[in-house]
Design a protein around this motif. Sequence first.
Motif, PDB file in Angstrom:
ATOM      1  N   ILE A 235       3.215  10.268  -9.963  1.00  0.00           N
ATOM      2  CA  ILE A 235       3.861  10.745 -11.191  1.00  0.00           C
ATOM      3  C   ILE A 235       5.093  11.589 -10.889  1.00  0.00           C
ATOM      4  CG2 ILE A 235       1.741  10.650 -12.534  1.00  0.00           C
ATOM      5  CD1 ILE A 235       1.501  13.701 -12.086  1.00  0.00           C
ATOM      6  N   ALA A 236       5.180  12.100  -9.665  1.00  0.00           N
ATOM      7  CA  ALA A 236       6.366  12.890  -9.313  1.00  0.00           C
ATOM      8  C   ALA A 236       7.588  12.001  -9.117  1.00  0.00           C
ATOM      9  CB  ALA A 236       6.100  13.707  -8.053  1.00  0.00           C
ATOM     10  N   ASN A 237       7.369  10.695  -8.902  1.00  0.00           N
ATOM     11  CA  ASN A 237       8.486   9.774  -8.636  1.00  0.00           C
ATOM     12  C   ASN A 237       8.670   8.757  -9.751  1.00  0.00           C
ATOM     13  OD1 ASN A 237       8.597  11.015  -6.066  1.00  0.00           O
ATOM     14  ND2 ASN A 237       7.061   9.572  -5.283  1.00  0.00           N
ATOM     15  N   TRP A 238       8.215   9.083 -10.954  1.00  0.00           N
ATOM     16  CA  TRP A 238       8.176   8.057 -12.003  1.00  0.00           C
ATOM     17  C   TRP A 238       9.564   7.651 -12.496  1.00  0.00           C
ATOM     18  CZ3 TRP A 238       9.266   8.569 -17.398  1.00  0.00           C
ATOM     19  CH2 TRP A 238       9.734   9.827 -17.785  1.00  0.00           C
ATOM     20  N   GLN A 239      10.560   8.453 -12.253  1.00  0.00           N
ATOM     21  CA  GLN A 239      11.911   8.107 -12.704  1.00  0.00           C
ATOM     22  C   GLN A 239      12.835   7.671 -11.566  1.00  0.00           C
ATOM     23  OE1 GLN A 239      13.123  11.578 -15.050  1.00  0.00           O
ATOM     24  NE2 GLN A 239      13.266  10.212 -16.838  1.00  0.00           N
ATOM     25  N   ARG A 240      12.289   7.527 -10.387  1.00  0.00           N
ATOM     26  CA  ARG A 240      13.129   7.157  -9.248  1.00  0.00           C
ATOM     27  C   ARG A 240      13.455   5.667  -9.283  1.00  0.00           C
ATOM     28  NH1 ARG A 240      13.595  10.897  -5.116  1.00  0.00           N
ATOM     29  NH2 ARG A 240      12.165  12.673  -5.212  1.00  0.00           N
ATOM     30  N   LYS A 241      14.630   5.314  -8.781  1.00  0.00           N
ATOM     31  CA  LYS A 241      15.066   3.928  -8.706  1.00  0.00           C
ATOM     32  C   LYS A 241      14.479   3.267  -7.445  1.00  0.00           C
ATOM     33  CE  LYS A 241      17.761   4.620 -12.260  1.00  0.00           C
ATOM     34  NZ  LYS A 241      17.391   4.083 -13.582  1.00  0.00           N
ATOM     35  N   ILE A 242      14.695   1.965  -7.365  1.00  0.00           N
ATOM     36  CA  ILE A 242      14.149   1.201  -6.235  1.00  0.00           C
ATOM     37  C   ILE A 242      14.713   1.711  -4.908  1.00  0.00           C
ATOM     38  CG2 ILE A 242      14.019  -1.090  -5.175  1.00  0.00           C
ATOM     39  CD1 ILE A 242      12.304  -0.943  -7.572  1.00  0.00           C
ATOM     40  N   GLY A 243      16.013   1.938  -4.864  1.00  0.00           N
ATOM     41  CA  GLY A 243      16.628   2.403  -3.629  1.00  0.00           C
ATOM     42  C   GLY A 243      16.111   3.766  -3.201  1.00  0.00           C
ATOM     43  N   GLU A 244      15.857   4.652  -4.161  1.00  0.00           N
ATOM     44  CA  GLU A 244      15.345   5.977  -3.831  1.00  0.00           C
ATOM     45  C   GLU A 244      13.916   5.897  -3.300  1.00  0.00           C
ATOM     46  OE1 GLU A 244      15.736   8.028  -7.473  1.00  0.00           O
ATOM     47  OE2 GLU A 244      17.912   8.283  -7.329  1.00  0.00           O
ATOM     48  N   ILE A 245      13.105   5.029  -3.916  1.00  0.00           N
ATOM     49  CA  ILE A 245      11.725   4.865  -3.435  1.00  0.00           C
ATOM     50  C   ILE A 245      11.731   4.278  -2.029  1.00  0.00           C
ATOM     51  CG2 ILE A 245       9.566   3.635  -3.849  1.00  0.00           C
ATOM     52  CD1 ILE A 245      10.134   3.845  -6.823  1.00  0.00           C
ATOM     53  N   LEU A 246      12.666   3.359  -1.760  1.00  0.00           N
ATOM     54  CA  LEU A 246      12.767   2.776  -0.428  1.00  0.00           C
ATOM     55  C   LEU A 246      13.024   3.859   0.616  1.00  0.00           C
ATOM     56  CD1 LEU A 246      13.026   0.229   1.401  1.00  0.00           C
ATOM     57  CD2 LEU A 246      15.480   0.261   0.884  1.00  0.00           C
ATOM     58  N   VAL A 247      13.961   4.749   0.342  1.00  0.00           N
ATOM     59  CA  VAL A 247      14.271   5.826   1.292  1.00  0.00           C
ATOM     60  C   VAL A 247      13.080   6.757   1.445  1.00  0.00           C
ATOM     61  CG1 VAL A 247      15.790   7.780   1.714  1.00  0.00           C
ATOM     62  CG2 VAL A 247      16.727   5.672   0.764  1.00  0.00           C
ATOM     63  N   LEU A 248      12.384   7.033   0.328  1.00  0.00           N
ATOM     64  CA  LEU A 248      11.240   7.940   0.356  1.00  0.00           C
ATOM     65  C   LEU A 248      10.099   7.368   1.195  1.00  0.00           C
ATOM     66  CD1 LEU A 248      10.037  10.586  -0.781  1.00  0.00           C
ATOM     67  CD2 LEU A 248       9.173   9.246  -2.710  1.00  0.00           C
ATOM     68  N   VAL A 249       9.783   6.083   0.988  1.00  0.00           N
ATOM     69  CA  VAL A 249       8.688   5.468   1.752  1.00  0.00           C
ATOM     70  C   VAL A 249       9.058   5.373   3.229  1.00  0.00           C
ATOM     71  CG1 VAL A 249       7.279   3.387   2.008  1.00  0.00           C
ATOM     72  CG2 VAL A 249       7.904   4.185  -0.269  1.00  0.00           C
ATOM     73  N   ALA A 250      10.307   5.026   3.528  1.00  0.00           N
ATOM     74  CA  ALA A 250      10.732   4.936   4.925  1.00  0.00           C
ATOM     75  C   ALA A 250      10.638   6.288   5.611  1.00  0.00           C
ATOM     76  CB  ALA A 250      12.157   4.397   5.000  1.00  0.00           C
TER      77      ALA A 250
ATOM     78  N   GLU B   7       0.821  -1.212   0.000  1.00  0.00           N
ATOM     79  CA  GLU B   7       0.000   0.000   0.000  1.00  0.00           C
ATOM     80  C   GLU B   7       0.856   1.263   0.000  1.00  0.00           C
ATOM     81  OE1 GLU B   7      -3.712   1.879   2.612  1.00  0.00           O
ATOM     82  OE2 GLU B   7      -2.596   0.153   3.339  1.00  0.00           O
ATOM     83  N   LEU B   8       1.780   1.352   0.935  1.00  0.00           N
ATOM     84  CA  LEU B   8       2.632   2.545   1.008  1.00  0.00           C
ATOM     85  C   LEU B   8       3.590   2.600  -0.169  1.00  0.00           C
ATOM     86  CD1 LEU B   8       3.472   2.397   4.820  1.00  0.00           C
ATOM     87  CD2 LEU B   8       1.749   3.812   3.704  1.00  0.00           C
ATOM     88  N   TRP B   9       4.090   1.420  -0.575  1.00  0.00           N
ATOM     89  CA  TRP B   9       5.057   1.376  -1.677  1.00  0.00           C
ATOM     90  C   TRP B   9       4.427   1.868  -2.983  1.00  0.00           C
ATOM     91  CZ3 TRP B   9      10.195   0.321  -1.565  1.00  0.00           C
ATOM     92  CH2 TRP B   9      10.834   0.115  -2.792  1.00  0.00           C
ATOM     93  N   CYS B  10       3.225   1.375  -3.292  1.00  0.00           N
ATOM     94  CA  CYS B  10       2.574   1.767  -4.546  1.00  0.00           C
ATOM     95  C   CYS B  10       2.173   3.239  -4.520  1.00  0.00           C
ATOM     96  CB  CYS B  10       1.358   0.891  -4.794  1.00  0.00           C
ATOM     97  SG  CYS B  10       1.768  -0.821  -5.173  1.00  0.00           S
ATOM     98  N   ALA B  11       1.797   3.735  -3.333  1.00  0.00           N
ATOM     99  CA  ALA B  11       1.441   5.155  -3.245  1.00  0.00           C
ATOM    100  C   ALA B  11       2.623   6.040  -3.624  1.00  0.00           C
ATOM    101  CB  ALA B  11       0.972   5.478  -1.834  1.00  0.00           C
ATOM    102  N   ALA B  12       3.853   5.604  -3.331  1.00  0.00           N
ATOM    103  CA  ALA B  12       5.035   6.394  -3.675  1.00  0.00           C
ATOM    104  C   ALA B  12       5.538   6.071  -5.081  1.00  0.00           C
ATOM    105  CB  ALA B  12       6.138   6.142  -2.651  1.00  0.00           C
ATOM    106  N   SER B  13       5.593   4.782  -5.427  1.00  0.00           N
ATOM    107  CA  SER B  13       6.187   4.409  -6.717  1.00  0.00           C
ATOM    108  C   SER B  13       5.308   4.810  -7.894  1.00  0.00           C
ATOM    109  CB  SER B  13       6.449   2.899  -6.755  1.00  0.00           C
ATOM    110  OG  SER B  13       5.240   2.180  -6.648  1.00  0.00           O
ATOM    111  N   LYS B  14       3.965   4.868  -7.707  1.00  0.00           N
ATOM    112  CA  LYS B  14       3.069   5.217  -8.811  1.00  0.00           C
ATOM    113  C   LYS B  14       2.704   6.690  -8.824  1.00  0.00           C
ATOM    114  CE  LYS B  14       1.186   0.613  -9.398  1.00  0.00           C
ATOM    115  NZ  LYS B  14      -0.009  -0.235  -9.568  1.00  0.00           N
TER     116      LYS B  14
END
Length: 985
Positions: free
Chosen positions: A963-978, A954-961
């Motif tokens: 549109i402001a984060n569409w070019q972020r890598k997995i590691g960046e999304i991990l830091v953002l969600v945390a 739930e939290l992961w998809c809210a950040a990864s999908k």
Amino acid sequence: MALVTTSVFPPEENRSLMFGSMALCGSCHRHLGRFPRGVGGVVTWLPWREEPRDKASQIIKHLGVSCSATGFTTRSDIGPARDANDPVDDRHAPPGKRTVGDQMKKSQAADDDDEDLNDTNYDEFNGYAGSLFSSGPYEKDDEEADAIYAALDKRMDERRKERREQREKEEIEKYRMERPKIQQQFSDLKRKLAEVTEEEWLSIPEVGDARNKRQRNPRYEKLTPVPDSFFAKHLQTGENHTSVDPRQTQFGGLNTPYPGGLNTPYPGGMTPGLMTPGTGELDMRKIGQARNTLMDMRLSQVSDSVSGQTVVDPKGYLTDLNSMIPTHGGDINDIKKARLLLKSVRETNPHHPPAWIASARLEEVTGKLQVARNLIMKGTEMCPKSEDVWLEAARLQPGDTAKAVVAQAVRHLPQSVRIYIRAAELETDIRAKKRVLRKALEHVPNSVRLWKAAVELEEPEDARIMLSRAVECCPTSVELWLALARLETYENARKVLNKARENIPTDRHIWITAAKLEEANGNTQMVEKIIDRAITSLRANGVEINREQWIQDAEECDKAGSVATCQAVMRAVIGIGIEEEDRKHTWMEDADSCVAHNALECARAIYAYALQVFPSKKSVWLRAAYFEKNHGTRESLEALLQRAVAHCPKAEVLWLMGAKSKWLAGDVPAARSILALAFQANPNSEEIWLAAVKLESENNEYERARRLLAKARSSAPTARVFMKSVKLEWVLGNIAAAQELCEEALKHYEDFPKLWMMKGQIEEQQELVEKAREAYSQGLKKCPHSTPLWLLLSRLEEKIGQLTRARAILEKSRLKNPKNPGLWLESVRLEYRAGLKNIASTLMAKALQECPNSGVLWSEAIFLEARPQRKTKSVDALKKCEHDPHVLLAVAKLFWSERKITKAREWFHRTVKIDSDLGDAWAFFYKFELQHGTEEQREEVRRRCEHAEPRHGELWCAASKDIANWQRKIGEILVLVAARIKNAF
């Protein structure tokens, strides 16, 4: 003599019941049995259960013998009638038998015991409870009949056994559910006891005393010291006179000079004691002395035996008592019985070694070590040729004595290997051990165990010399040959192994060692030949090739670093003993087993052999590619994928894996060329089109991505292609183009829910609430089973303050999509966000009733509870969803909230291991390590997350999908969600 039958059934029942009448004796009116109604006065014996065949003769016997054929007496023979109260003739009769009436009652009771023919013991259908002929003899026919009926009863019971047991089980379960045990009713309270702190426990008030006042407050005896005057007064009142009247002495009598008088100079009846002579007072000094003497006696009884010590040492006293406790832990009577039995065995058969050994061990267990030693030494005298007795004696004796015992044993048993080994173990000096073992080898030169023990004590050079002698004495020992080969040079080792093959042609280890020897010396081309010759030679010598054993040997070679030998063994035995249709399945299982055992080269060899046999199997290529991706290098993966696409050009996933590997390595042109080749092999493939678009968009080639999508829409139009086109325009800020493409896509694919979701989100982003609501509503008409669409519409209404409308939408969604955990979860959260916690708890209870195995609901239910009840709820959740990642994540968060760091980390590891695709678990794990872990632990979590590439949560998809984060890598999304996670649990 008449046979009277009396009817026991009404006339209308004669047709339905089998037995219609009951026979009685005409003279004595005894019941003889039950008979059917006869025809023409003929009575036929039809028993309900088969009676012995001679029952009819017993009836005749009763009628003839007991009634008419016996002699009779008259009143003149027995005298006049007697009253019940008349005394009997026996005047010494016991009570209860002294009158005629008493004896009549006794005889009547005896008759009743023989046959109870009372009406209360009679059943209309079954007759009398007892057998009418129980007093008759029990013959073989009776036994056969009873056995037949017992077998029938058993058979009938077995026919209904399963149904009866099932019914009983269901009744018990139903009963337990309606009336649970006290233990079950208080199970949750018992679990909560673990949360009670020591202070809370000590503050619990004591249970009140239910006794009455007099029992609660008894009047204790009040002991008051008695004054000395009290004793003196009472002594005087009861005192005997110790002097006589002078007038008596004047006329003679008591005061005589001879012994025997009361007042004599010799000790007599009045000796000095507690009373002083001549007075009636107590001597308190003597009372004190007596008290001190008594106290000294008691103290001396409990004092320690150490000289000069006048007080008891509690520690030493307890230690002394502890040494007196028997260590065997058995009943003393059992010990006595065992000792008696073993003594009997020893006396009966004194040359039976186990009796002596058992007796000695019994005494040893009971703490009588010296008795045990004496017994076992006696056993060595009675059984001098028993190896076990000598070894037991050596074990029980102390060091030097044990050596003497072993020396004596060697004289009696000079060929015993175990005694020599025991003798060597008793020696503490290395040289003495060598001397004992060499002496043993003189007597037993063919013992492999002695040679191995002797070689282990030697230096390498001396060991090589000893092994050369050992293989001469024990030419069939593989271990000695291999040990010698390891100590020799390359050339000599080859000769040793050749000799070993000649002496032992049926052992595979010699061949495998020879192959490892060649590989270790760089002669890898000989490895394959040696293994092939080994298989051929062993089969020629009648050895069965056990595939599992050879694979295990290959794994050992892999762990030892002999890669060529391991692969050669795998290629030689992988196909032995497998049916043709089972080859692929079996080989894949073997490869997985090797990976689990960390034998990676073995698994690689299996995949290589399987790809040779199945070059066109896409699944085998894919398994091999994933193996190289996880355990190999990038170069090995790319080489494998090049071969894979050459054999399976239609396998899109293999092309995409190759292109992604090149892209991750930074070689974008190579990735483009691979995708171009993939287009040629798979024209109009949706996956390859979208992979090419992603490659261009990730490298900021937006115009090329647009052209590729336009070409894809014209040549291979699909819903996903249109969706990617809309998303590309949306993330690039071209809202009008995105809306236009979305409208065009919905004309062709109106049942694709993601297009309706994107349309509503675009309108919502522009704050056009009515249009967004309309888009969601239209989408739900076309896709009523799309859970995300219902959630988006509900959250839109909640966002603008229409709580009642949002609640109604969720209720409608649950009606159209029953047993949907996602919708129930949103309903619970809606009430919780509105501050209605009671309603939220009620909804959660209903949700868990409808979806009892939903992990996401249980994980939410844990944190809806108050802190003291969360652990109990987590236990219930684990019972229902033991392997659900959401529940495991909730338990990890629970331990985290309680500051149990080690347990929390352990449960986080479990969660990401069970489901590595759950992005929320990785985010919480990373947040946890940010607070409580080291830098290395944080990097480890981040590296594993990037390798797993999670896509859900739930939290992961809210950040990864977003549109402001569409070019972020997995590691960046991990830091953002945390960073978005708050410790509000």
